[in-house]
Design an enzyme around this catalytic site. Structure first.
Site, PDB file in Angstrom:
ATOM      1  CB  SER A  61      -0.941   0.001   1.207  1.00  0.00           C
ATOM      2  OG  SER A  61      -1.860   1.078   1.126  1.00  0.00           O
ATOM      3  CD  GLU A 102      -3.706   6.970   1.205  1.00  0.00           C
ATOM      4  OE1 GLU A 102      -4.157   5.932   0.702  1.00  0.00           O
ATOM      5  OE2 GLU A 102      -3.773   8.091   0.661  1.00  0.00           O
ATOM      6  CD  GLU A 103      -1.944   2.890   3.842  1.00  0.00           C
ATOM      7  OE1 GLU A 103      -1.998   2.856   5.070  1.00  0.00           O
ATOM      8  OE2 GLU A 103      -2.744   2.295   3.109  1.00  0.00           O
ATOM      9  N   GLY A 104       1.160   6.137   6.997  1.00  0.00           N
ATOM     10  CA  GLY A 104       2.299   6.507   7.824  1.00  0.00           C
ATOM     11  C   GLY A 104       2.944   7.813   7.408  1.00  0.00           C
TER      12      GLY A 104
END
Length: 379
Positions: free
Chosen positions: A238, A359-361
């Protein structure tokens, strides 16, 4: 899928993004919600099952080639891109640890878009990862789940939450579990979170669990492997996909800036004839291509099972996010003051770009992952 069919699919997606996609974007910006018609359109076109294996009902497009398509989707509205991104990714996290029965119950229906699943990791009182506070107590064949989650994309209007918690009393990765929690589970309070700066239309949920019962049979994998489901199955690919999202969004910003620079005349010259503008656009083009190539490299290594792919995914996302910040800032500057108005397409791109830094870290999380591999264990 052979190369001719792939190129036709890519052309169809680009036509969709630049045509119907822009009409959907205008509706989303006006209403702050994703219309059901868009979701159905994406389903009918097969865009929500591009990456899944053909035996599951997907199109079986390999991950690096799928990212070429994600670049195109990312030139459209962020919520449209988010739908494609999530539906083409969450099934993978479930599948890697699913039993045959769980695959029939959770994976195949998600690929066929009969059900939707929200990835449910982030908590308001903890970091994202081994610091999980949501906990379960097992009583017979049932887990009783307590705790909170927030910032859960599509967490309001989903059929299941792919949720990560821990056995009460455990710490670190030990005791972590991955659970498929039905949306209609009792003991759950679901609140839609307030409107966001960008990525308008995508719903985000704040979830509260008060001894919510979840069948033990809905656990994916063994106790203690919950974070493996989250990190390896979803977050690594992702993050690479989000990196390509940055590339696509930057490409759109660059297109808008180039068009404006060619069409806008000041003091008898087009903006594009001025060195300051042309140099900024040259820097943007270089930035975008460099990020694209690192992202595709990370995708190929993940596809090949390279142990370094986790580090590469964080590198790709860190680099792409910083690139996107530079590119969109310059693109907005090229537009001058008019770019700050909602009537200018670059305004939406600029707002949506800021979300990629979370988003995603965050970038800080990506640097932590990279540094851990660079330095090894430091005491």
């Amino acid at each position: 899928m052979d190369e001719k069919d792939f190129q036709q699919l890519a052309a169809d997606i680009e036509d969709f993004v630049r045509g119907p996609g822009e009409r959907y974007a205008a509706e989303i910006e006006a209403t702050h919600r994703v219309p059901d018609a868009l979701k159905q359109d994406l389903r009918d076109r097969g865009y929500l099952r591009l990456a899944a294996p053909q035996e599951y009902g997907g199109l079986g497009i390999e991950f690096p080639r799928f990212l070429e398509l994600m670049e195109l989707f990312s030139m459209s509205h962020a919520s449209l891109r988010m739908l494609v991104h999530v539906h083409n990714g969450v099934w993978r996290a479930i599948d890697q640890f699913a039993t045959d029965e769980q695959r029939k119950q959770f994976v195949l229906p998600q690929v066929s878009t009969d059900i939707s699943v929200a990835f449910t990791l982030t908590e308001p009182t903890a970091g994202t990862g081994a610091d999980l506070r949501c906990s379960v107590v097992q009583e017979g064949d049932t887990y009783f789940l307590s705790g909170e989650k927030h910032l859960i994309t599509f967490g309001v209007e989903c059929d299941y939450w792919l949720l990560f918690a821990r056995l009460e009393g455990t710490t670190g990765k030990d005791g972590t579990v991955a659970l498929m929690v039905p949306r209609d589970t009792t003991g759950v309070t679901v609140d839609a979170m307030s409107r966001t700066m960008g990525v308008r239309g995508t719903d985000h949920a704040h979830l509260r669990f008060d001894r919510a019962p979840v069948p033990v049979a809905n656990r994916l994998g063994e106790v203690g492997r919950g974070l493996e489901v989250a990190l390896g199955g979803f977050l690594t690919p992702s993050r690479i996909s989000v990196a390509m999202t940055c590339v696509g969004l930057a490409r759109r910003a660059q297109e808008l800036a180039v068009d404006h620079a060619k069409g806008r005349t000041t003091f008898g010259k087009p903006l594009a004839a001025r060195q300051a503008i042309s140099f900024a656009l040259a820097e943007n083009a270089t930035d975008i291509e460099a990020a694209r190539q690192l992202t595709l490299h990370a995708a190929r290594q993940w596809q090949a099972g390279d142990a370094a792919s986790s580090q590469l995914s964080s590198m790709a996302k860190l680099n792409a996010v910083d690139m996107l910040t530079r590119v969109t800032d310059k693109a907005l500057q090229v537009h001058g003051g008019i770019g700050y108005w909602e009537s200018s397409p670059i305004e939406r791109v600029y707002r949506d770009a800021r979300a990629q830094r979370f988003e995603e870290g965050t970038n800080e999380i990506q640097k932590t992952v990279i540094a851990r591999d660079v330095l090894g264990e430091v005491r």
